[in-house]
Design a protein around this motif. Structure first.
Motif, short mmCIF file in Angstrom:
data_model
loop_
_atom_site.label_atom_id
_atom_site.label_comp_id
_atom_site.label_asym_id
_atom_site.label_seq_id
_atom_site.Cartn_x
_atom_site.Cartn_y
_atom_site.Cartn_z
N PHE A 117 0.77 -1.23 0.08
CA PHE A 117 0.17 -0.03 0.14
C PHE A 117 0.76 1.19 0.06
CE2 PHE A 117 -2.48 -3.38 1.49
CZ PHE A 117 -3.72 -3.25 1.16
N HIS A 118 0.36 2.07 -0.85
CA HIS A 118 1.43 3.47 -0.81
C HIS A 118 0.63 4.78 -1.02
CE1 HIS A 118 0.52 4.10 -5.33
NE2 HIS A 118 0.37 2.88 -5.38
N TYR A 119 1.20 5.79 -0.68
CA TYR A 119 0.70 6.94 -0.97
C TYR A 119 1.74 7.82 -1.66
CZ TYR A 119 -1.13 11.49 0.18
OH TYR A 119 -1.64 12.84 0.00
N GLY A 120 1.61 8.04 -3.01
CA GLY A 120 2.60 8.63 -3.93
C GLY A 120 3.74 7.59 -4.12
N GLY A 142 -4.09 -2.16 17.95
CA GLY A 142 -5.28 -2.28 18.71
C GLY A 142 -6.27 -3.56 17.74
N ALA A 143 -5.65 -4.02 16.76
CA ALA A 143 -6.06 -4.93 15.99
C ALA A 143 -5.22 -6.36 15.97
CB ALA A 143 -6.25 -4.62 14.19
N ARG A 144 -5.90 -7.21 15.13
CA ARG A 144 -5.27 -8.69 15.22
C ARG A 144 -5.12 -8.95 13.77
NH1 ARG A 144 -5.18 -11.22 20.08
NH2 ARG A 144 -6.35 -10.24 21.56
N VAL A 145 -4.24 -9.63 13.51
CA VAL A 145 -3.81 -10.29 12.25
C VAL A 145 -5.33 -11.01 11.43
CG1 VAL A 145 -2.84 -12.39 10.81
CG2 VAL A 145 -1.51 -10.93 12.75
N ARG A 146 -5.56 -10.59 10.56
CA ARG A 146 -6.89 -10.95 9.53
C ARG A 146 -6.76 -10.84 8.22
NH1 ARG A 146 -9.28 -5.43 12.13
NH2 ARG A 146 -8.94 -4.16 10.34
N LEU A 147 -7.85 -11.46 7.74
CA LEU A 147 -8.18 -11.80 6.43
C LEU A 147 -9.12 -10.47 5.93
CD1 LEU A 147 -7.75 -13.08 3.63
CD2 LEU A 147 -9.92 -14.23 4.23
N GLU A 148 -8.52 -9.55 5.23
CA GLU A 148 -9.38 -8.34 4.79
C GLU A 148 -9.42 -8.08 3.19
OE1 GLU A 148 -9.99 -4.08 6.67
OE2 GLU A 148 -8.19 -5.26 7.13
N HIS A 149 -10.57 -7.53 2.73
CA HIS A 149 -10.40 -7.09 1.15
C HIS A 149 -9.68 -5.78 0.99
CE1 HIS A 149 -12.60 -6.67 -2.57
NE2 HIS A 149 -12.59 -5.33 -2.43
N ILE A 150 -8.97 -5.87 -0.13
CA ILE A 150 -8.09 -4.72 -0.46
C ILE A 150 -8.82 -3.53 -0.53
CG2 ILE A 150 -6.32 -3.69 -2.01
CD1 ILE A 150 -5.48 -6.82 -2.53
N TRP A 151 -8.78 -2.32 0.39
CA TRP A 151 -9.63 -1.24 0.22
C TRP A 151 -9.42 -0.27 -0.42
CZ3 TRP A 151 -6.17 -3.23 3.91
CH2 TRP A 151 -5.23 -2.28 4.16
N THR A 152 -8.23 -0.09 -1.26
CA THR A 152 -7.72 0.88 -1.95
C THR A 152 -7.07 0.49 -3.46
OG1 THR A 152 -6.48 2.67 -2.22
CG2 THR A 152 -5.78 0.96 -0.91
N ARG A 153 -7.13 1.34 -4.38
CA ARG A 153 -6.55 0.89 -5.55
C ARG A 153 -5.18 1.37 -5.41
NH1 ARG A 153 -11.21 2.23 -9.75
NH2 ARG A 153 -9.42 3.05 -10.96
N SER A 154 -4.62 2.07 -4.55
CA SER A 154 -3.14 2.52 -4.41
C SER A 154 -2.36 1.27 -3.79
CB SER A 154 -3.14 3.93 -3.57
OG SER A 154 -3.89 4.62 -4.06
#
Length: 161
Positions: A117-120, A142-154
């Motif tokens: 994941f990148h910003y610029g 505060g979170a734990r290792v998990r499976l998650e949908h890629i939320w950005t195109r960056s």
């Protein structure tokens, strides 16, 4: 006496019973037994799948900044740990891991590749691609290792060789 089974039928039967990773591991071991002293080259796809399985097995482990496992992880600590368990070394940070992988287009991504994941031009997060636009990752404090949908195109993709 039964008829001999073809190698193709034998492989198909083994794949259906034990899974691809186990069969690839068995084939690699068998090859080294048949030709002692001649270890087969590690299959990058098998290594990637093993790393994916290791990352998934860490589901629920707590996030901790700077942690590299085996019980707590930050994002790059999880990828470093998963690939180390699969027999590959990665640099420590997400940006260094991006620099240390073979960059691939999204159309070539496969389970076990790294998702950056990148910003610029700045890489700030990494996870292990699981297929279907999902990643295994250690998201944030505060979170734990998990499976998650890629939320950005960056995102950029990298393959560990």
């Amino acid at each position: 006496m039964s008829a001999p089974i073809s190698p193709t039928a034998c492989l198909a039967k083994a794949l259906s019973r034990t899974g691809t990773t186990a069969v690839l591991t068995a084939a690699a071991l068998a090859g080294s037994l048949l030709a002692p002293g001649m270890a087969p080259p590690a299959n990058a796809a098998a290594v990637a799948m093993e790393a994916l399985h290791v990352a998934a097995a860490k589901r629920g482990s707590p996030y901790q900044y700077g942690a590299t496992g085996p019980y707590r992880f930050d994002c790059s600590g999880l990828t470093l740990y998963a690939f180390r368990q699969a027999g590959r070394r990665l640099p420590r940070t997400a940006a260094e891991q991006y620099d240390g992988t073979r960059h691939i287009p999204a159309s070539s991504r496969a389970p076990g590749d790294l998702v950056f994941f990148h910003y610029g031009d700045d890489v700030y997060h990494v996870g292990v691609y699981a297929g279907d636009d999902e990643i295994w990752h250690a998201p944030h404090t505060g979170a734990r290792v998990r499976l998650e949908h890629i939320w950005t195109r960056s995102v950029w993709y990298g393959r560990v060789s």
